[in-house]
Design an enzyme around this catalytic site. Structure first.
Site, PDB file in Angstrom:
ATOM      1  N   CYS A   1       1.477 -10.951 -18.197  1.00 37.64           N
ATOM      2  CA  CYS A   1       2.213 -10.166 -19.053  1.00 37.64           C
ATOM      3  C   CYS A   1       3.897 -10.473 -18.998  1.00 37.64           C
ATOM      4  CB  CYS A   1       1.921  -8.715 -19.034  1.00 37.64           C
ATOM      5  SG  CYS A   1       0.249  -8.515 -19.488  1.00 37.64           S
TER       6      CYS A   1
ATOM      7  N   HIS B   1       8.206  -4.293 -21.464  1.00 37.71           N
ATOM      8  CA  HIS B   1       6.825  -4.695 -21.776  1.00 37.71           C
ATOM      9  C   HIS B   1       6.023  -3.437 -22.188  1.00 37.71           C
ATOM     10  CE1 HIS B   1       2.927  -6.546 -21.678  1.00 37.71           C
ATOM     11  NE2 HIS B   1       2.534  -6.051 -20.361  1.00 37.71           N
TER      12      HIS B   1
ATOM     13  N   ASN C   1      -1.059  -3.698 -26.182  1.00 38.81           N
ATOM     14  CA  ASN C   1      -0.555  -4.602 -25.258  1.00 38.81           C
ATOM     15  C   ASN C   1      -0.803  -6.140 -25.556  1.00 38.81           C
ATOM     16  OD1 ASN C   1       0.261  -6.276 -22.944  1.00 38.81           O
ATOM     17  ND2 ASN C   1      -0.690  -4.913 -21.371  1.00 38.81           N
TER      18      ASN C   1
HETATM   19  N1  ACO Z   1     -12.209   5.913 -23.215  1.00 40.54           N
HETATM   20  C1  ACO Z   1     -12.567   7.005 -22.764  1.00 40.54           C
HETATM   21  N2  ACO Z   1     -12.849   7.167 -21.452  1.00 40.54           N
HETATM   22  C2  ACO Z   1     -12.381   6.133 -20.706  1.00 40.54           C
HETATM   23  C3  ACO Z   1     -11.809   5.070 -21.457  1.00 40.54           C
HETATM   24  C4  ACO Z   1     -11.632   4.853 -22.710  1.00 40.54           C
HETATM   25  N3  ACO Z   1     -11.303   3.915 -23.112  1.00 40.54           N
HETATM   26  N4  ACO Z   1     -11.378   4.350 -20.334  1.00 40.54           N
HETATM   27  C5  ACO Z   1     -11.719   4.648 -19.110  1.00 40.54           C
HETATM   28  N5  ACO Z   1     -12.416   5.876 -19.364  1.00 40.54           N
HETATM   29  C6  ACO Z   1     -13.081   6.900 -18.469  1.00 40.54           C
HETATM   30  C7  ACO Z   1     -13.210   6.267 -16.867  1.00 40.54           C
HETATM   31  O1  ACO Z   1     -14.432   5.645 -17.150  1.00 40.54           O
HETATM   32  C8  ACO Z   1     -13.163   7.682 -16.189  1.00 40.54           C
HETATM   33  O2  ACO Z   1     -14.274   8.168 -16.341  1.00 40.54           O
HETATM   34  P1  ACO Z   1     -15.162   9.053 -15.031  1.00 40.54           P
HETATM   35  O3  ACO Z   1     -14.033   9.954 -14.603  1.00 40.54           O
HETATM   36  O4  ACO Z   1     -16.255   9.361 -15.758  1.00 40.54           O
HETATM   37  O5  ACO Z   1     -15.168   7.622 -14.036  1.00 40.54           O
HETATM   38  C9  ACO Z   1     -12.189   8.345 -16.789  1.00 40.54           C
HETATM   39  O6  ACO Z   1     -12.115   7.789 -18.026  1.00 40.54           O
HETATM   40  C10 ACO Z   1     -10.699   8.108 -15.867  1.00 40.54           C
HETATM   41  O7  ACO Z   1     -10.513   6.785 -15.686  1.00 40.54           O
HETATM   42  P2  ACO Z   1      -9.114   6.276 -15.092  1.00 40.54           P
HETATM   43  O8  ACO Z   1      -9.246   4.885 -14.811  1.00 40.54           O
HETATM   44  O9  ACO Z   1      -8.949   7.193 -13.869  1.00 40.54           O
HETATM   45  O10 ACO Z   1      -7.815   6.823 -16.060  1.00 40.54           O
HETATM   46  P3  ACO Z   1      -6.454   6.793 -16.265  1.00 40.54           P
HETATM   47  O11 ACO Z   1      -6.102   8.185 -16.301  1.00 40.54           O
HETATM   48  O12 ACO Z   1      -6.086   6.157 -14.609  1.00 40.54           O
HETATM   49  O13 ACO Z   1      -6.238   5.879 -17.300  1.00 40.54           O
HETATM   50  C11 ACO Z   1      -5.736   3.739 -17.860  1.00 40.54           C
HETATM   51  C12 ACO Z   1      -6.768   4.623 -17.437  1.00 40.54           C
HETATM   52  C13 ACO Z   1      -5.294   4.049 -19.218  1.00 40.54           C
HETATM   53  C14 ACO Z   1      -6.235   2.206 -17.801  1.00 40.54           C
HETATM   54  C15 ACO Z   1      -4.435   3.861 -16.819  1.00 40.54           C
HETATM   55  O14 ACO Z   1      -4.793   3.584 -15.419  1.00 40.54           O
HETATM   56  C16 ACO Z   1      -3.540   2.754 -17.043  1.00 40.54           C
HETATM   57  O15 ACO Z   1      -2.703   2.695 -18.162  1.00 40.54           O
HETATM   58  N6  ACO Z   1      -3.296   1.827 -16.166  1.00 40.54           N
HETATM   59  C17 ACO Z   1      -2.339   0.687 -16.360  1.00 40.54           C
HETATM   60  C18 ACO Z   1      -2.954  -0.558 -16.743  1.00 40.54           C
HETATM   61  C19 ACO Z   1      -2.276  -1.383 -17.921  1.00 40.54           C
HETATM   62  O16 ACO Z   1      -1.487  -0.588 -18.407  1.00 40.54           O
HETATM   63  N7  ACO Z   1      -2.840  -2.257 -17.937  1.00 40.54           N
HETATM   64  C20 ACO Z   1      -2.484  -3.438 -18.936  1.00 40.54           C
HETATM   65  C21 ACO Z   1      -2.248  -4.646 -18.626  1.00 40.54           C
HETATM   66  S1  ACO Z   1      -1.374  -4.750 -17.082  1.00 40.54           S
HETATM   67  C22 ACO Z   1       0.194  -4.818 -17.529  1.00 40.54           C
HETATM   68  O17 ACO Z   1       0.423  -5.244 -18.875  1.00 40.54           O
HETATM   69  C23 ACO Z   1       1.199  -4.571 -16.492  1.00 40.54           C
END
Ligand code: ACO
Length: 322
Positions: free
Chosen positions: A116, A249, A279
């Site tokens: 990215c 980004h 993204n």
């Molecule tokens: N729908 C519903 N529930 C979901 C989903 C979904 N799509 N995805 C995960 N969950 C659930 C998980 O299984 C978890 O369930 P559990 O509590 O029963 O185990 C719960 O939601 C919480 O999961 P977390 O991972 O703690 O959720 P978080 O608040 O951290 O959000 C997310 C997850 C959105 C991925 C966040 O961590 C994030 O945005 N991280 C940054 C990642 C990113 O932007 N990556 C892009 C690529 S990297 C880059 O471009 C830099």
């Protein structure tokens, strides 16, 4: 002084937007529009049809950027494509794109892989070619069919990404353009975001899909974006108040909000496409920049900060006068 200045922008998104509800229905995901919007800000993304490649998305983006710059393809003397989803193992996507654009002048064409952050790396490389005086007109592209490397059974990653391409024409100029760039990588964090497949005997083996520790990526992204942005601003001898627009980004609205807050910038001065594009990895910054320019918000003479972060872990920023 020989500067490198952006003289044209272009972008391309495949097909119609796919809403969260449509994606959830299509892949039978245990998710909801509410969850995705609240955690990420993403409402829709574009997904390339089967057979569409990164160079195929890059072609119209480049044609639009060249038209905006008033340049013909054969005036391009450097072509760099940032992509994580190349058409082939080889030739490079840039070489394939060069042929599609009809560039026959033998200009160097190569790919850059920094996930990215790829566009930040490609732009920074092109700037150095131009400032050295060896090249005068670069086409710098971010293009992805990221949907190809998504595991559609993994709701924690497949809802986050989309496909698209963005391009800029970067030209030698006596007028200031790119004022400073900063790039970094820390390979010790390679495990928090990867597509850990490998090639063996010409075949992909292992797991070729995106795997991510979402919370670790979130924390890392907020930290390094603030650091790399500050480095570029300081290198240019400017301060945060000088920034007219932040083009970040587009991974997650909450990451963008945190970064803007650290920079002291209101969200009204951020170009946001994450809701509509998701993204798009290396394509996300040039896509957002093109949208900011074509919508008339980013004006000639304004100061713009690009910042990107991605797997590796990599990050980069560029401060420029448009
Ligand atoms: N729908 C519903 N529930 C979901 C989903 C979904 N799509 N995805 C995960 N969950 C659930 C998980 O299984 C978890 O369930 P559990 O509590 O029963 O185990 C719960 O939601 C919480 O999961 P977390 O991972 O703690 O959720 P978080 O608040 O951290 O959000 C997310 C997850 C959105 C991925 C966040 O961590 C994030 O945005 N991280 C940054 C990642 C990113 O932007 N990556 C892009 C690529 S990297 C880059 O471009 C830099």
């Amino acid at each position: 002084m020989n500067y490198a200045r952006i003289t044209g922008t272009g972008s391309y998104l495949p097909g119609a937007p796919v809403s969260n509800d449509a994606l959830i229905a299509a892949y039978g995901l245990d998710s909801s529009d509410t969850w995705i919007v609240e955690r990420t800000g993403i409402k829709a993304r574009h997904l390339a049809a089967a057979g569409t490649t990164s160079s195929g998305l890059a072609l119209p983006a480049c044609q639009r950027a060249l038209a905006a710059a008033g340049r013909r393809p054969d005036e391009v003397d450097l072509l760099i494509v940032a992509t994580t989803t190349p058409d082939y193992i080889f030739p490079s996507t840039a070489a394939l794109l060069q042929a599609k654009l009809g560039i026959k002048n033998g200009c160097p064409a190569f790919d850059v892989q920094a996930v990215c952050s790829g566009f930040m790396y490609a732009l920074s490389i092109a700037e150095k070619f131009i400032r050295s005086g060896t090249h005068k007109c670069a086409l710098v592209v971010g293009a992805e069919v990221f949907s190809r490397i998504l595991d559609w059974r993994d709701r924690s990653t497949c809802v986050l990404f989309g496909d698209g391409a963005g391009a800029v024409v970067l030209e030698a100029s006596a007028e200031p353009g790119i004022l400073a760039t900063a790039l970094h990588a820390d390979g010790s964090y390679s495990n928090i975001l990867s597509a850990p497949g490998q090639m063996s005997g010409g075949q992909p083996i292992g797991d070729p899909f995106v795997r991510m520790d979402g919370q670790a990526v979130f924390k890392m992204a907020v930290k390094v974006l603030a650091e790399v942005a500050a480095e570029a601003i300081a290198a240019a001898g400017l301060s945060n108040e000088n920034i007219d627009w932040l083009v970040p980004h587009q991974a997650n609205i909450r990451i963008i909000q945190s970064t803007a807050k650290k920079l002291g910038l209101p969200m009204s001065r951020c170009i946001l496409t994450v809701a509509d594009h998701g993204n798009t990895s290396a394509a996300s910054i040039p896509l957002a920049f093109d949208e900011g320019v074509r919508s008339g918000r980013i004006q000639a003479g304004q100061t713009v900060l690009f910042e990107g972060v991605g797997g590796g872990f990599t990050c980069g920023a560029a401060l420029l006068k448009f």
